[in-house]
Design a protein around this motif. Structure first.
Motif, short mmCIF file in Angstrom:
data_model
loop_
_atom_site.label_atom_id
_atom_site.label_comp_id
_atom_site.label_asym_id
_atom_site.label_seq_id
_atom_site.Cartn_x
_atom_site.Cartn_y
_atom_site.Cartn_z
N GLN A 63 -44.21 -67.89 59.06
CA GLN A 63 -44.90 -68.02 57.67
C GLN A 63 -45.73 -66.82 57.70
N SER A 64 -45.73 -65.89 58.34
CA SER A 64 -46.30 -64.51 58.08
C SER A 64 -45.54 -63.74 57.47
N HIS A 65 -45.94 -62.42 57.13
CA HIS A 65 -44.97 -61.55 56.28
C HIS A 65 -44.43 -60.32 57.46
N ILE A 66 -44.37 -60.70 58.80
CA ILE A 66 -44.17 -59.95 59.71
C ILE A 66 -42.73 -59.99 60.14
N GLY A 67 -41.84 -59.31 60.21
CA GLY A 67 -40.27 -59.28 60.27
C GLY A 67 -39.70 -58.09 60.93
N VAL A 68 -38.61 -58.39 61.12
CA VAL A 68 -37.75 -57.05 61.78
C VAL A 68 -36.67 -56.51 60.60
N LYS A 69 -36.89 -55.16 60.29
CA LYS A 69 -35.76 -54.58 59.23
C LYS A 69 -35.05 -53.39 60.23
N ASN A 70 -33.88 -53.61 59.91
CA ASN A 70 -32.69 -52.69 60.31
C ASN A 70 -32.80 -51.44 59.46
N ILE A 71 -33.48 -50.45 59.71
CA ILE A 71 -33.82 -49.02 58.95
C ILE A 71 -32.14 -48.25 59.16
N GLY A 72 -32.02 -47.95 57.87
CA GLY A 72 -30.76 -46.94 58.14
C GLY A 72 -29.28 -47.78 57.90
N ASN A 73 -29.48 -48.95 57.93
CA ASN A 73 -28.35 -49.76 57.79
C ASN A 73 -27.77 -49.90 56.28
N VAL A 145 -23.72 -48.17 44.51
CA VAL A 145 -23.04 -47.80 45.69
C VAL A 145 -23.70 -46.45 46.49
N TYR A 146 -23.83 -45.53 45.17
CA TYR A 146 -24.58 -44.32 45.74
C TYR A 146 -25.95 -44.55 46.13
N GLY A 147 -26.68 -45.64 45.43
CA GLY A 147 -28.14 -45.77 45.90
C GLY A 147 -28.24 -46.41 47.35
N ALA A 148 -27.22 -47.45 47.85
CA ALA A 148 -27.15 -47.82 49.18
C ALA A 148 -26.86 -46.75 49.98
N VAL A 149 -26.06 -45.73 49.61
CA VAL A 149 -25.64 -44.72 50.86
C VAL A 149 -26.96 -44.03 50.68
N ALA A 150 -27.63 -43.39 49.59
CA ALA A 150 -28.80 -42.49 49.51
C ALA A 150 -29.96 -43.47 50.38
N THR A 151 -30.06 -44.45 49.98
CA THR A 151 -31.25 -45.34 50.88
C THR A 151 -31.12 -45.06 52.38
N ALA A 152 -29.61 -45.36 52.92
CA ALA A 152 -29.52 -45.32 54.34
C ALA A 152 -29.69 -43.90 54.74
N LEU A 153 -29.40 -42.91 54.04
CA LEU A 153 -29.49 -41.68 54.41
C LEU A 153 -30.91 -41.08 54.72
N LEU A 154 -31.64 -41.66 53.62
CA LEU A 154 -33.31 -41.18 53.71
C LEU A 154 -33.80 -41.80 54.64
N GLU A 155 -33.40 -43.20 54.75
CA GLU A 155 -34.19 -44.14 56.03
C GLU A 155 -33.73 -43.26 57.19
N ILE A 156 -32.59 -42.98 57.45
CA ILE A 156 -32.17 -42.21 58.81
C ILE A 156 -32.86 -40.92 59.03
N LYS A 157 -32.85 -40.28 57.94
CA LYS A 157 -33.71 -39.19 57.89
C LYS A 157 -34.96 -39.15 58.59
N GLU A 158 -35.83 -40.31 57.89
CA GLU A 158 -37.33 -40.43 58.25
C GLU A 158 -37.64 -40.93 59.56
N TYR A 159 -36.52 -42.10 60.13
CA TYR A 159 -37.04 -42.94 61.19
C TYR A 159 -36.06 -42.39 62.39
N ASN A 160 -34.93 -41.84 62.28
CA ASN A 160 -34.24 -41.16 63.37
C ASN A 160 -33.21 -40.04 62.98
N PRO A 161 -33.96 -39.06 62.76
CA PRO A 161 -33.01 -37.88 62.19
C PRO A 161 -32.04 -37.45 63.32
#
Length: 170
Positions: A63-73, A145-161
């Motif tokens: 009931q809180s706003h804490i959760g787990v997100k898969n970054i770069g998926n 589709v481009y946006g989905a790929v772009a989001t994943a690329l930028l997340e990967i670059k930031e969190y796990n390059p």
């Protein structure tokens, strides 16, 4: 300042200053090594606590706003939508093929569709508008589709390059 009477006195004083500098440098190197070790231990403890929290929260509805997100998926929904409009009855198979192809591109460390751009005083990492794969994807399958790929690329670059794979984050 001391008045130096001879060349020998000057050499002695210079040698004393040099020895003091060397001692200070060795002391600083020791401090640096100790601080580095402490940082590594603290980081290891923090990562272990983070993993435990992620494992404890995975799959739970809180009931809180804490959760787990898969970054770069990579999100498959835009691929399904684009293929549904483009291929009709073969849409599901084409969407999975296209999704798999782009997921493998994301994991390939040799593909580097980024550029550094100076914004004000700092440099930022952006996607390279001139990357052929990304241009072709956008032209053929659209902005979603481009946006989905772009989001994943930028997340990967930031969190796990260095790893080029998704990570879980709180």
């Amino acid at each position: 300042m001391k008045h130096v009477e001879s060349k020998e006195d000057l050499e002695t004083e210079s040698m004393e200053i040099s020895m003091e500098i060397i001692e200070n440098l060795e002391y600083l190197k020791g401090m640096h090594t100790a601080l580095k070790a402490k940082e590594q231990n603290s980081n290891a403890e923090l990562q272990e606590a983070r993993k435990e929290l992620i494992n404890g929260l995975r799959g739970k509805r809180l009931q809180s706003h804490i959760g787990v997100k898969n970054i770069g998926n990579l999100d498959i929904k835009p691929f399904r939508y684009a293929c549904k409009h483009k291929y009709g009855t073969e849409a599901d198979v084409k969407a999975i093929e296209l999704f798999s192809k782009w997921d493998s591109y994301l994991r390939n460390p040799e593909w580097n569709p980024y550029k550094m751009v100076k914004v004000g005083e700092e440099e930022q990492v952006l996607l390279d508008d001139e990357d052929e794969k990304l241009k072709d994807l956008k032209n053929e399958y659209g902005n979603k589709v481009y946006g989905a790929v772009a989001t994943a690329l930028l997340e990967i670059k930031e969190y796990n390059p260095s790893g080029r794979y998704p990570v879980q984050e709180l």
